[in-house]
Design an enzyme around this catalytic site. Structure first.
Site, PDB file in Angstrom:
ATOM      1  N   LYS C 162       0.872  -1.198   0.029  1.00 52.18           N
ATOM      2  CA  LYS C 162       0.140  -0.136   0.147  1.00 52.18           C
ATOM      3  C   LYS C 162       0.796   1.512  -0.181  1.00 52.18           C
ATOM      4  CE  LYS C 162      -4.119   1.565   2.628  1.00 52.18           C
ATOM      5  NZ  LYS C 162      -4.655   1.067   3.708  1.00 52.18           N
ATOM      6  N   SER C 232      -1.236  -0.999  -4.454  1.00 51.39           N
ATOM      7  CA  SER C 232      -2.285  -0.189  -4.397  1.00 51.39           C
ATOM      8  C   SER C 232      -2.071   1.276  -3.698  1.00 51.39           C
ATOM      9  CB  SER C 232      -3.647  -0.691  -3.935  1.00 51.39           C
ATOM     10  OG  SER C 232      -3.445  -1.080  -2.780  1.00 51.39           O
TER      11      SER C 232
END
Lengths: 371, 371, 371, 371
Positions: C162, C232
């Protein structure tokens, strides 16, 4: 929430910008500036989802406000979240509060904006979308009028109702009790509940005689409608939350309300006429409206394509377009334009409430000095 | 198409409803009622696609009109198809014709709507989106003004341009010739071509000095714009088709044109002012406008969500909303509202041309008696 | 979270159905059945939003889990929410936990699923999307490998990261510090951050030499990629959260992992080969995959329309389709298929991690007896 | 089109890429290479629209083929256009031709792909969606079987039917004749017509006894279905165009067909079994399938979100996903996957026909030498 002395009440209304469905910071700022959370009666939100089945921005916003009021140790007010800020509509919250007026001006006797609230008893699931729901809501509207200190139906200008819907579990519960529901289609139950609630407003306000209401007219006889109703269905309740906005001599303060009924999506004449009935120097506080794709497939005699579009829901087209029509009239984009207008104004049209401040600018920065 | 005697020309304009992208029956009805196909200069269409990349309604409509004119044995006029009838916008064709006036009224000397057309030479692909395109279009606009008999830039009110775009094949062709293109992104080439064409209009009309134009300003300096340009890119041409609409004393007839420049999506003041400059008793013939999501992310100081919406393209939101704003002003929904407004009016705003009939209703049924 | 004695660790993984973005009841049920919240390392979620800019289901799910862990008095684990359950993909959470093994079986010496976690230092905003981010992430991946007790790069099968993105405020902050950011386009910053993070994985695992990495290759040289990276971007952090999944002899338990790299959206051969490398009798525990529209515009030599569709984002098409391809192979629909695959597998393809239980069914009902 | 000598017939099938809805150049190339236009029986197209109400790519493609055949002076064959190439599905045409075999190989007696066609009489509008339509279609299917030289129902593997729908005008025509239609909802009439047509196939093939069919089961008893039917409704006809594909000893050539019935969207077992019944060395010629969102809301016991998505139609999700499932099995993306599967296979599943070339590659370049 029932006021002890009606003549000591004053309504207050703010439009607050939201940077997203979870952004309650603007309302926190109101509290920081002096607004007492327990005076908030209702928050109407426009959130930036699709306003249809899979719009999670409504639940997200509701959860965010519930968490805020829980942190403050105050019961959450009526929260009505309407998804869809199509076109240039701007996500925002409209906060309605009612406060006791410390130094009531005896001499002022003109009517002012009044806000009343009520909740109905639980609606048995097999009554949803049927005559029983209409009558239950009609009673609730009368209770909210009494709470607002409004006697005459013509003094009511907007009735916002949050009504229940059917889920699969509720249908099964009704089945188990041997009670047949009006529809097993949960999406359709939303429209029926909105429609029956709107007809309940019409009955309460004497727009329609209760004798005219049968199960068969609900969702079908679109010529029967209320000129003031705005209803939305939510999964989180099994009763009805009702907010009545109107004018009453028992209230004080600079706010006033009037309303128009648009005959079609391009009917600005009715809106301008309502605007003209309010003081010319007044400052706009909030606009609340309903919009829907004209079921005839035509607006002003010309074909529209909203109902044939399989890429964008018709309700989204309608909000974007009517949002434009009203933003052109009012010169602002943080308008509460909501879809799903069964029995709420004529087919393809809808009610538009206008709230104004007749005297002065309500400014957050100077708020504590005002009250 | 160049008129021999300018003082014998008259412009005629019709809005024709379309039941779908292939429905040319309304235009056939005009021909059946007496309109001669060879007098048609341009047809601007609003079709019900998404107005974006995969909008095949434009090609379908173009093919349908080409087939119609082929059946009639007449070369097809300039066909500009703009996809997107969001909100309550109504699919329709606007037909522009110019006819010789048999019995010119000598006494009438007021200016009337004038229509001029021109085509530029082929645009080398590596000139697209660059200063060369701007200058080429500027020349073409002057030619179309001359064709229309308009001398003064201030008499021009709308310039519709159909401009080329880059395809992969065209990029490769430029590569092979050793000429570097402005962008290899074909979608981006559409915006650059529209923008350069709009700046070409601005240069032709003296709105911007040609010396100010460099490659770097195209698509970047949004404060440079034309107040009259409306451009759209199409794959089917490698030159430019230019239509100039303005007022000229060399033309006759009841039609007149004026235009506004909306400063933002909710700027109705400018539109009403333009409307007020036209005769009060005039009947509305056509409205032509450009719309786009305000690149600032704000309209009137409030956030909009058009540019963050991954479900609905921002151009679709903009057309729906501005369509509503203009429909509220004009009371009709068959408006030509087109997206993609680079250098066409200020950012978030755009030009709005209004064509009116000052004298009488132009009625198809009585059309042959009029001319 | 660093384990004191590596040989006493065991990974546990559950797929849990979600009835909506706020439905954490399935994870609460795991806790009720004995799972200790503090052992949860990460939760990867598939939520039913559009997976693009205005997907609020990710934030809603994250807020719901944060509230859950706050109620439990435990710091929330790494929460990675991937929007988009197109096609028949099923919304669900994948819960990763690591527990001390009370009665470690001395005799068992086969490698088992290992989970390592790390966070990098804060990423200066002007390093985002540049070589500095690649190198920072590479260090973080090595730290997570160490945390997992994995030495050899070939034992790593999936690295979930992330990473941060730029917002307008962050761009302004960099401006104020006189540091030029890689892009001022916030959407583009997400792709750059994902890509740089994936290249960081590739550098850490020796797939690409650090010397090959320049600012220019990030987002451009698609032939450079990691075979294990899944990244992401999220607005809520300015560092990187890194989860490494691999095989290690320092871990115990029935779980194992392997992975494939799909060469294209229809490459099932590589997936079946990876499946074949795992024990035939093993039961599927989780599948984690990345998908994207093939940038060539072709799949298997035939045109696709994902990148030309202005109604549905290409990433949504890709998830629906690759979801179908993988569901056809694995016979289940609660797959973690995530979009945005810059430098994560070859263009149009992507990594697919397969986690299986080699011995027995992990069943919530019998969970407390197992450990 | 009825063959004089059955034993002299041979079916030929091509998949042809389309660069857009109007791109018939690939079919023109077949003609240029020797295919005689008058031998074409049907063209099934996948076009890149939304496959829903406002999909104009179907009409555009149909108009383009009608213009092509008109230019060739040949009556257009049956044109079935199915919109929607979601995921990586590739827009293409499947061309079915049947030719006399000049030098019939006497010794070859194995069954081969047979194609039969028929049209029913006009369907009275009040029969649409009712038992009468089922029986009319059943007769038509039997006629098409006879035309194909197929006697046994088990030799039929796919029946493609184009059926009528109701329009407002047709409803009014029925009204005027005093005949009540099954529905006044034109969209709903499409589903009823598709469903009744599919049941007609089931009756003709003995899958369902005609006695079981009442008006009430149509669109309601989803457990009644055909294993071979693929039906689509079109506004351009008031009868039915029927194409039967099966195996017959009266036909020659290398093509063969078999079919599977998927029990759910992830049922690849049935598809692989059908594939295994065809010769292992055969080359894939075409795959024809139906797909729909599982009405139960579940696939393989896990929730899907297709039916709750107000942004993307459920049929689009289903085509993308089942397209992925089948592309994973067959390794190609130009599959004919069509939505709207009422009574066509079990709920959530559907028929999949597989056509293969058992002997050699049919190559356009060598086509004229083959026959």
């Amino acid at each position: 929430m029932a006021p002890a002395h009606r003549d000591l009440l004053q309504a207050r209304v703010w439009r607050v910008a939201a940077s997203g469905p979870a952004d309650v910071s603007g309302v926190e700022a109101l509290f920081a500036a002096g607004l007492r959370p327990e005076t908030v009666v209702a928050i109407l939100g426009k959130t930036e989802g699709n306003g249809c089945v899979n719009d999670f921005t409504r639940g997200y916003a509701t959860a965010s406000f519930e968490a805020l009021f829980a942190r403050l140790g105050v019961a959450a007010p009526c929260l009505v979240m309407s998804g869809g800020t199509e076109g240039a509509l701007s996500p925002h919250w409209t906060v309605f509060a009612r406060e006791s007026v410390a130094d009531a001006t005896e001499t002022m006797d003109a009517p002012a904006l009044a806000i009343g609230a009520s909740r109905t008893p639980h609606l048995p699931y097999h009554h949803l979308g049927r005559r029983e729901q209409v009558l239950l809501v009609a009673q609730g509207v009368k209770a909210a009028m009494a709470d607002a200190g409004i006697d005459a139906p013509e003094d009511v200008h907007f009735v916002q109702i949050k009504c229940p819907l059917l889920t699969l579990a509720r249908v099964h519960e009704a089945d188990a009790a041997g009670a047949a529901v009006a529809t097993r289609d949960t999406l359709k139950s939303m429209g029926l509940s909105r429609g029956a609630s709107a007809l309940g407003v019409a009955v309460a306000l004497g727009e329609i005689d209760a004798g005219e209401i049968t199960d068969a007219v609900i969702g079908a006889r679109l010529d029967l409608f209320s000129r003031c109703a705005s209803t939305s269905a939510g999964v989180e309740l099994t009763d009805h939350e009702i907010i009545v906005l109107g004018m009453s001599r028992a209230w004080r303060g600079p706010l006033a309300i009037d309303h128009a009924v648009m005959a079609s999506a391009i009917d600005t004449v009715s809106v301008r006429a309502a605007q003209a009935r309010l003081p010319e120097t007044a400052r706009l506080t909030a606009v609340l409206a309903k919009a829907e794709p004209d079921p005839s497939g035509m607006v002003g005699g010309r074909r529209h394509t909203m109902l044939d579009d399989s890429d964008i829901a018709g309700t989204r087209h309608a909000r974007a377009f009517v949002g434009g029509v009203l933003a052109g009239v009012f010169g602002m984009t943080d308008l509460y334009v909501s879809g799903g207008a069964e029995h709420q104004g004529p087919p393809g049209g809808g009610p538009v409430a206008i709230i104004v401040d007749r005297i002065a600018t309500v400014d957050i920065a100077t708020m504590d000095k005002e009250s």
